[in-house]
Scaffold this motif. Structure first.
Motif, PDB file in Angstrom:
ATOM      1  N   LEU A 165       0.808  -1.152   0.083  1.00 10.71           N
ATOM      2  CA  LEU A 165      -0.149  -0.090  -0.093  1.00 10.71           C
ATOM      3  C   LEU A 165       0.897   1.228  -0.149  1.00 10.71           C
ATOM      4  O   LEU A 165       0.501   2.102  -0.356  1.00 10.71           O
ATOM      5  CB  LEU A 165      -0.933  -0.119   1.153  1.00 10.71           C
ATOM      6  CG  LEU A 165      -2.121  -1.100   1.200  1.00 10.71           C
ATOM      7  CD1 LEU A 165      -2.749  -1.055   2.626  1.00 10.71           C
ATOM      8  CD2 LEU A 165      -2.921  -0.695   0.078  1.00 10.71           C
TER       9      LEU A 165
ATOM     10  N   GLU B 216       1.774   1.801  -3.743  1.00 12.16           N
ATOM     11  CA  GLU B 216       0.614   1.765  -4.940  1.00 12.16           C
ATOM     12  C   GLU B 216      -0.245   3.006  -4.634  1.00 12.16           C
ATOM     13  O   GLU B 216      -0.877   3.269  -3.616  1.00 12.16           O
ATOM     14  CB  GLU B 216      -0.392   0.561  -4.492  1.00 12.16           C
ATOM     15  CG  GLU B 216       0.299  -0.794  -4.755  1.00 12.16           C
ATOM     16  CD  GLU B 216       0.173  -1.068  -6.303  1.00 12.16           C
ATOM     17  OE1 GLU B 216      -0.536  -0.987  -6.909  1.00 12.16           O
ATOM     18  OE2 GLU B 216       1.215  -1.751  -6.588  1.00 12.16           O
TER      19      GLU B 216
ATOM     20  N   ASP C 103      -2.818   6.007  -4.800  1.00 11.14           N
ATOM     21  CA  ASP C 103      -4.303   6.321  -5.146  1.00 11.14           C
ATOM     22  C   ASP C 103      -4.871   5.141  -5.043  1.00 11.14           C
ATOM     23  O   ASP C 103      -5.732   4.687  -5.987  1.00 11.14           O
ATOM     24  CB  ASP C 103      -4.413   7.082  -6.441  1.00 11.14           C
ATOM     25  CG  ASP C 103      -3.748   8.498  -6.492  1.00 11.14           C
ATOM     26  OD1 ASP C 103      -3.708   8.978  -5.701  1.00 11.14           O
ATOM     27  OD2 ASP C 103      -3.248   8.581  -7.699  1.00 11.14           O
ATOM     28  N   THR C 104      -4.783   4.181  -4.000  1.00  8.79           N
ATOM     29  CA  THR C 104      -5.406   2.699  -3.877  1.00  8.79           C
ATOM     30  C   THR C 104      -6.893   3.111  -3.246  1.00  8.79           C
ATOM     31  O   THR C 104      -7.083   3.916  -2.351  1.00  8.79           O
ATOM     32  CB  THR C 104      -4.679   1.849  -2.892  1.00  8.79           C
ATOM     33  OG1 THR C 104      -3.352   2.027  -3.540  1.00  8.79           O
ATOM     34  CG2 THR C 104      -5.413   0.782  -2.943  1.00  8.79           C
ATOM     35  N   TYR C 105      -7.868   2.609  -3.896  1.00  5.52           N
ATOM     36  CA  TYR C 105      -9.218   2.744  -3.462  1.00  5.52           C
ATOM     37  C   TYR C 105      -9.925   0.976  -3.613  1.00  5.52           C
ATOM     38  O   TYR C 105      -9.877   0.585  -4.681  1.00  5.52           O
ATOM     39  CB  TYR C 105      -9.849   3.694  -4.337  1.00  5.52           C
ATOM     40  CG  TYR C 105     -11.447   3.483  -4.010  1.00  5.52           C
ATOM     41  CD1 TYR C 105     -11.914   3.788  -2.816  1.00  5.52           C
ATOM     42  CD2 TYR C 105     -12.625   3.536  -4.892  1.00  5.52           C
ATOM     43  CE1 TYR C 105     -13.408   3.962  -2.288  1.00  5.52           C
ATOM     44  CE2 TYR C 105     -13.943   3.563  -4.713  1.00  5.52           C
ATOM     45  CZ  TYR C 105     -14.141   3.613  -3.402  1.00  5.52           C
ATOM     46  OH  TYR C 105     -15.669   3.957  -2.963  1.00  5.52           O
ATOM     47  N   ALA C 106      -9.713   0.548  -2.563  1.00  5.68           N
ATOM     48  CA  ALA C 106      -9.721  -0.884  -2.496  1.00  5.68           C
ATOM     49  C   ALA C 106     -10.684  -1.717  -1.759  1.00  5.68           C
ATOM     50  O   ALA C 106     -10.851  -1.325  -0.416  1.00  5.68           O
ATOM     51  CB  ALA C 106      -7.959  -1.623  -2.416  1.00  5.68           C
TER      52      ALA C 106
ATOM     53  N   HIS D 289      -3.680   4.667   7.382  1.00  4.28           N
ATOM     54  CA  HIS D 289      -4.756   4.447   6.240  1.00  4.28           C
ATOM     55  C   HIS D 289      -5.992   4.667   6.635  1.00  4.28           C
ATOM     56  O   HIS D 289      -6.559   4.605   7.968  1.00  4.28           O
ATOM     57  CB  HIS D 289      -4.501   3.165   5.783  1.00  4.28           C
ATOM     58  CG  HIS D 289      -3.292   2.670   5.304  1.00  4.28           C
ATOM     59  ND1 HIS D 289      -2.787   3.429   3.855  1.00  4.28           N
ATOM     60  CD2 HIS D 289      -2.112   1.985   5.469  1.00  4.28           C
ATOM     61  CE1 HIS D 289      -1.649   2.761   3.535  1.00  4.28           C
ATOM     62  NE2 HIS D 289      -1.109   2.111   4.679  1.00  4.28           N
TER      63      HIS D 289
ATOM     64  N   ASP E  46     -10.530   4.860   2.131  1.00  4.10           N
ATOM     65  CA  ASP E  46      -9.983   4.405   0.845  1.00  4.10           C
ATOM     66  C   ASP E  46     -10.108   2.879   0.966  1.00  4.10           C
ATOM     67  O   ASP E  46      -9.803   2.080  -0.195  1.00  4.10           O
ATOM     68  CB  ASP E  46      -8.382   4.709   0.544  1.00  4.10           C
ATOM     69  CG  ASP E  46      -8.257   6.330   0.754  1.00  4.10           C
ATOM     70  OD1 ASP E  46      -9.097   7.014   0.122  1.00  4.10           O
ATOM     71  OD2 ASP E  46      -7.324   6.770   1.499  1.00  4.10           O
ATOM     72  N   LEU E  47      -9.913   2.158   1.841  1.00  8.51           N
ATOM     73  CA  LEU E  47      -9.962   0.615   2.012  1.00  8.51           C
ATOM     74  C   LEU E  47     -10.957   0.181   2.979  1.00  8.51           C
ATOM     75  O   LEU E  47     -11.362   0.598   3.772  1.00  8.51           O
ATOM     76  CB  LEU E  47      -8.430   0.447   3.052  1.00  8.51           C
ATOM     77  CG  LEU E  47      -7.384   0.955   2.188  1.00  8.51           C
ATOM     78  CD1 LEU E  47      -6.064   0.813   3.035  1.00  8.51           C
ATOM     79  CD2 LEU E  47      -6.913   0.424   0.805  1.00  8.51           C
TER      80      LEU E  47
ATOM     81  N   THR F 133      -9.947   0.571  -7.746  1.00 11.55           N
ATOM     82  CA  THR F 133      -8.496   0.241  -8.069  1.00 11.55           C
ATOM     83  C   THR F 133      -7.805  -0.901  -7.882  1.00 11.55           C
ATOM     84  O   THR F 133      -7.128  -1.560  -8.994  1.00 11.55           O
ATOM     85  CB  THR F 133      -7.731   1.579  -7.932  1.00 11.55           C
ATOM     86  OG1 THR F 133      -7.589   1.298  -6.554  1.00 11.55           O
ATOM     87  CG2 THR F 133      -8.000   2.773  -8.171  1.00 11.55           C
ATOM     88  N   HIS F 134      -8.138  -1.619  -6.658  1.00 15.35           N
ATOM     89  CA  HIS F 134      -7.685  -2.855  -6.395  1.00 15.35           C
ATOM     90  C   HIS F 134      -8.847  -3.682  -5.886  1.00 15.35           C
ATOM     91  O   HIS F 134      -9.587  -3.212  -4.970  1.00 15.35           O
ATOM     92  CB  HIS F 134      -6.432  -2.518  -5.426  1.00 15.35           C
ATOM     93  CG  HIS F 134      -5.544  -1.810  -5.998  1.00 15.35           C
ATOM     94  ND1 HIS F 134      -5.602  -0.539  -6.386  1.00 15.35           N
ATOM     95  CD2 HIS F 134      -4.030  -2.181  -6.200  1.00 15.35           C
ATOM     96  CE1 HIS F 134      -4.244  -0.164  -6.707  1.00 15.35           C
ATOM     97  NE2 HIS F 134      -3.231  -1.344  -6.808  1.00 15.35           N
TER      98      HIS F 134
ATOM     99  N   THR G 181     -13.377  -5.343  -9.737  1.00 12.52           N
ATOM    100  CA  THR G 181     -12.481  -4.113 -10.127  1.00 12.52           C
ATOM    101  C   THR G 181     -12.271  -4.422 -11.686  1.00 12.52           C
ATOM    102  O   THR G 181     -12.896  -5.570 -12.177  1.00 12.52           O
ATOM    103  CB  THR G 181     -11.083  -4.069  -9.366  1.00 12.52           C
ATOM    104  OG1 THR G 181     -10.290  -2.970 -10.038  1.00 12.52           O
ATOM    105  CG2 THR G 181     -10.316  -5.289  -9.893  1.00 12.52           C
TER     106      THR G 181
END
Length: 534
Positions: free
Chosen positions: A236, A239, A241-244, A266, A293-294, A311-312, A332
């Motif tokens: 993380l 990576e 701009d993770t939106y997962a 996070h 984001d997570l 994104t993930h 995704t």
């Protein structure tokens, strides 16, 4: 082909146009004309995220009677999240019609749902097996005038142990009813149900090559289980701009992982079966609004999550089976967008990756975890990027930048420092603790384990499998309760069609091997020491 070429009515086409839907997906294009004929049962096999809801909702809204005061169609879903999502999707498509829909599921008020059934007289009911059966037994929900039953995500209902409930629900319908079933996979119990209950069904199947979306980059990282949390944090950190969605096997694991990620700074929410409906709704609202984001979740809790632009998708450990993997990563890489799936795998579970690759007909990329030096650079760069706006504001305002009067204390403390000395103080103060922690653990790729299971665990053969109604929940609940294990002690479960494998601490070995009275779904269970990994 466009939706207007499929024979749909003007009210439905108007709604689709307002939603921006012009061209049907493959499952929609092939299923809708068949379902509009109204003369056969139907089976649709397609992966998650291919538009299955509209594939059955549009024909239902075309063929049902909006002036009826009776339930005409039932849609059965494995979870309340999916039931809510399906109901909302039908409502959008039915915007310019008089149809009424109602979602029925556990975790919500019985009284409110009964009242809605009696007062609103919905033509379409969407629900989960348990609550549907409860209301059926009370005589509140009846299907005397219902002609259609739709089984959505049938393989998930099987995995969650709802298949007997589904059969009971089908039995409540008149023999002239039509069954429409949608499923990503077709395990043997579902094929048995088709042979027993379906009448010469017409089938639409998306070819195996599309089980895994080409828009999804599939990676896996090999790292010992005990370092999975650290490995995920490192991924993380590198990576952008993770939106997962992050999938865990157990509710306890979701809580533990979320706590670690929060501690690393996070923005995280959790979704699991221990949460009340209001808690789950709030968590989803925050995630959809990008306030976090997570989302750390279990498979069961995540069914029905409808989130755009992920994104993930991250598997915190290898999924329990191939079907779960397909369901997870299908969230995704939608609507032409690119996505990334990441799977953390213990070295001793690498054989499962090969099984997944054969199932999806797509090779996964064996990726290398970022090195300690790469992580360090990312940590420093990210923090500097975070204060860029503040730096620019100070430079722009100069002496006009307002500070608290206590700034003088700090100014006096550092007034004799040179620039490089001051930077060293700031750097050490801000980064030293985290950078030293990275050094202490080192590069995770260099940490190896020997072949086979942990010396503290023993791998056992178990004489029951999926066809016996075994699910991960049943296995963990029954084995832990019977033998006094913690659920977290039961590891590397691999459920096959007619048998299973699991690992338990060696000290429990004899207790399981000598057991003669454990039964799961009325089937006597026998344990043996496993001679092979698979």
């Amino acid at each position: 082909m466009e939706f207007k070429d499929l024979g749909l009515g003007p009210d439905l086409l108007k709604a689709l146009d307002g939603l921006g839907y012009v061209e049907p997906t493959e499952i929609q294009e092939r299923a809708i004309p068949i379902l509009l004929e109204r003369n056969s049962d139907f089976i649709g096999q397609a992966q998650t995220g291919t538009g299955k809801t509209a594939a059955f909702a549009l024909p239902l809204l075309q063929v049902l009677n909006p002036d009826s005061n009776s339930v005409q169609a039932l849609v059965v879903c494995p979870t309340r999240e999916l039931a809510n999502q399906v109901c909302a999707e039908i409502d959008k498509i039915a915007k310019f019609t008089k149809f009424k829909t109602l979602a029925i599921y556990g975790g919500a008020s019985y009284i409110a749902q009964k009242r809605s059934l009696i007062r609103d007289r919905p033509q379409i009911v969407v629900g989960t097996p348990g609550r549907l059966q409860d209301l059926m037994k009370q005589g509140v929900l009846q299907f005397h005038n219902a002609e259609y039953v739709v089984l959505d995500e049938a393989d998930e209902m099987l995995n969650m142990g709802f298949f007997e409930d589904v059969q009971n629900i089908i039995a409540a319908f008149d023999k002239n009813r039509r069954i429409w079933m949608f499923s990503a996979t077709m395990p043997k119990p579902i094929l048995n149900l088709i042979n027993k209950e379906f009448d010469h069904p017409k089938t639409v199947s998306i070819k195996k090559k599309t089980l895994s979306n080409d828009d999804i980059e599939q990676r896996y990282y090999t790292v010992m289980r005990k370092y999975h949390k650290e490995a995920l944090c490192r991924i993380l950190d590198t990576e952008p701009d993770t939106y997962a969605l992050i999938f865990c096997r157990t509710k306890m694991e979701t809580r533990e992982l979320a706590d670690v990620l929060l501690g690393k700074g996070h923005r995280v929410e959790t979704l699991n079966g221990d949460m009340g409906q209001r808690e789950r709704d709030v968590a989803m609202e925050r995630f959809k609004a990008h306030k976090v984001d997570l989302m750390v979740c279990t498979d069961v809790a995540a069914r029905g999550i409808d989130v755009n632009n992920l994104t993930h998708v991250i598997n915190f450990g290898v999924p329990q089976d191939n079907e779960s993997y397909v369901h997870r990563i299908g969230r995704t890489g939608r609507a032409g967008l690119k996505g990334i799936s990441i799977t953390l795998v213990d070295p001793k579970d690498q054989f499962i990756i090969k099984k997944i690759e054969r199932f999806t007909n797509k090779q996964m990329i064996k990726a290398k975890l970022p090195s300690v030096n790469e992580i360090k650079s990312s940590v420093v760069t990210t923090e500097l990027e975070n204060i860029r706006g503040l730096v620019e504001t100070i430079l722009e305002k100069g002496d006009e930048f307002k500070l608290d009067d206590t700034y003088k204390i700090m100014e006096e403390c550092f007034e004799d420092f040179e620039k490089d000395e001051l930077l060293k103080v700031m750097f050490t103060w801000k980064f030293n603790k985290k950078l030293l922690a990275l050094d202490n653990i080192g590069n995770l790729d260099s940490i190896k384990r020997g072949n086979g299971s942990s010396k503290d665990n023993v791998r056992l053969f178990m004489s029951v499998g999926k066809t016996d109604g075994l699910t991960l929940k049943i296995l963990l609940d029954d084995v832990s309760h019977k033998f006094g294990l913690k659920k977290s002690d039961i590891q590397n479960v691999d459920m096959k069609t007619n048998f299973s494998f699991l690992e338990v601490p060696t000290r429990f070995r004899d207790k399981l091997l000598k057991s003669k009275d454990l039964r799961i779904r009325s089937r006597k269970v026998r344990f043996e020491v496993s001679q092979a990994r698979n």
